[in-house]
Write a protein that holds these residues in place. Structure first.
Motif, mmCIF file in Angstrom:
data_model
loop_
_atom_site.group_PDB
_atom_site.id
_atom_site.type_symbol
_atom_site.label_atom_id
_atom_site.label_comp_id
_atom_site.label_asym_id
_atom_site.label_seq_id
_atom_site.Cartn_x
_atom_site.Cartn_y
_atom_site.Cartn_z
ATOM 1 N N THR A 258 0.834 -1.200 0.000
ATOM 2 C CA THR A 258 0.000 0.000 0.000
ATOM 3 C C THR A 258 0.868 1.248 0.000
ATOM 4 O OG1 THR A 258 -1.665 -1.204 1.249
ATOM 5 C CG2 THR A 258 -1.847 1.189 1.256
ATOM 6 N N ARG A 259 1.881 1.266 0.844
ATOM 7 C CA ARG A 259 2.826 2.391 0.914
ATOM 8 C C ARG A 259 4.147 1.928 0.320
ATOM 9 N NH1 ARG A 259 0.439 7.100 2.083
ATOM 10 N NH2 ARG A 259 2.498 7.851 2.533
ATOM 11 N N LYS A 260 4.799 2.819 -0.386
ATOM 12 C CA LYS A 260 6.058 2.450 -1.034
ATOM 13 C C LYS A 260 7.260 2.649 -0.114
ATOM 14 C CE LYS A 260 3.669 1.367 -4.519
ATOM 15 N NZ LYS A 260 3.179 0.002 -4.510
ATOM 16 N N SER B 229 8.065 2.911 4.212
ATOM 17 C CA SER B 229 7.506 2.909 5.563
ATOM 18 C C SER B 229 8.586 2.566 6.577
ATOM 19 C CB SER B 229 6.346 1.912 5.678
ATOM 20 O OG SER B 229 6.805 0.604 5.415
ATOM 21 N N GLN C 115 4.007 -2.111 8.119
ATOM 22 C CA GLN C 115 3.659 -0.750 7.736
ATOM 23 C C GLN C 115 2.732 -0.028 8.716
ATOM 24 O OE1 GLN C 115 2.717 -1.204 3.341
ATOM 25 N NE2 GLN C 115 4.612 -0.022 3.301
ATOM 26 N N HIS D 238 -2.661 3.552 5.698
ATOM 27 C CA HIS D 238 -2.722 4.981 5.329
ATOM 28 C C HIS D 238 -2.760 5.862 6.570
ATOM 29 C CE1 HIS D 238 -2.833 4.885 1.024
ATOM 30 N NE2 HIS D 238 -3.841 4.039 0.998
ATOM 31 N N ALA E 87 0.622 6.078 8.168
ATOM 32 C CA ALA E 87 1.500 6.925 7.356
ATOM 33 C C ALA E 87 1.164 8.403 7.553
ATOM 34 C CB ALA E 87 1.383 6.550 5.884
ATOM 35 N N GLU F 40 7.186 10.855 -0.692
ATOM 36 C CA GLU F 40 5.981 10.084 -0.932
ATOM 37 C C GLU F 40 4.732 10.916 -0.659
ATOM 38 O OE1 GLU F 40 3.842 6.011 0.502
ATOM 39 O OE2 GLU F 40 6.017 6.051 0.379
ATOM 40 N N ASP F 41 4.755 11.765 0.361
ATOM 41 C CA ASP F 41 3.612 12.626 0.641
ATOM 42 C C ASP F 41 3.326 13.536 -0.547
ATOM 43 O OD1 ASP F 41 3.176 11.535 3.095
ATOM 44 O OD2 ASP F 41 4.227 13.098 4.209
ATOM 45 N N ARG G 273 1.681 11.558 -3.262
ATOM 46 C CA ARG G 273 0.282 11.277 -2.950
ATOM 47 C C ARG G 273 -0.579 12.506 -3.235
ATOM 48 N NH1 ARG G 273 -2.857 11.465 1.497
ATOM 49 N NH2 ARG G 273 -1.169 12.078 2.867
ATOM 50 N N THR H 72 0.236 8.207 -6.244
ATOM 51 C CA THR H 72 0.334 6.991 -5.436
ATOM 52 C C THR H 72 -0.956 6.203 -5.540
ATOM 53 O OG1 THR H 72 1.858 8.043 -3.916
ATOM 54 C CG2 THR H 72 0.728 6.102 -3.107
ATOM 55 N N SER I 30 -7.130 7.424 -1.398
ATOM 56 C CA SER I 30 -6.680 8.519 -0.552
ATOM 57 C C SER I 30 -7.810 9.208 0.180
ATOM 58 C CB SER I 30 -5.895 9.541 -1.378
ATOM 59 O OG SER I 30 -6.727 10.062 -2.389
#
Length: 194
Positions: free
Chosen positions: A37-39, A41, A115, A140, A143, A152-153, A156, A161, A165
């Protein structure tokens, strides 16, 4: 070419009370894999949480021989840098092998472990549908509470991403964030997502 980089590093002694302490380790993940889900973490986990993860993965993937964790020895000394580093290396090798198996990568517990900072009990509740939030929501939310990856923020915000969201909310029911636990991860400016 998909890749998953995992680093287990920065062992720190944490005090539970005046008599008990333990060591936790920072787990840093950087990947371009669609499985995640997150690239990028970063979480902190202790040895007994690794033991829990291995047991759960083994119960879900009975036919797979999981790699071993470093042995839990009664002679383990938290004040001995050699003992601590030996365990750290063993934990990293364990995760590297786990992350190479497609079947294990499909287990939601693994993603929550890597994560989020959810406890094993909360991870179980989330995976079994006993929470108001999904696995993706939990990742999410963690994060967003733990903004340590400005690259990454920004991605997004630009909508690049992959993920849902608009599912983030301030009342996710995730409980305390453990955001007070410092996590020294920094996104490398040279590493770009594809």
């Amino acid at each position: 070419q998909e890749f998953v980089t995992v680093l287990v590093r920065d062992p720190r002694t944490q005090r539970e009370d005046s008599w008990h302490s333990y060591i936790d380790y920072e787990i840093f993940i950087h990947t371009n894999s669609m499985c995640f889900t997150r690239k990028t973490s970063c979480v902190r986990r202790r040895f007994r949480e690794f033991v829990w993860l291995r047991q759960r993965l083994q119960s879900n993937a009975v036919l797979i021989q999981l790699p071993e964790l470093p042995s839990k020895t009664p002679f383990f000394n938290m004040n001995n840098p050699h003992h601590v580093d030996h365990r750290r290396r063993g934990l990293q090798e364990f995760l590297e092998k786990i992350l190479q198996d497609a079947l294990l990568l499909s287990d939601s517990r693994l993603h929550l472990f890597l994560q989020t900072q959810l406890s094993p009990e909360d991870m179980e509740a989330c995976v079994s549908g006993q929470t108001k939030y999904s696995v993706a929501d939990a990742i999410h939310e963690f994060a967003s509470l733990n903004r340590r990856f400005p690259v990454e923020d920004e991605e997004r915000k630009k909508g690049k991403t992959h993920g849902d969201s608009d599912s983030e909310s301030s009342s996710s029911g995730l409980g305390p964030s453990d955001d007070s636990i410092p996590c020294g991860c920094k996104a490398s400016p040279a590493s770009e997502e594809s």
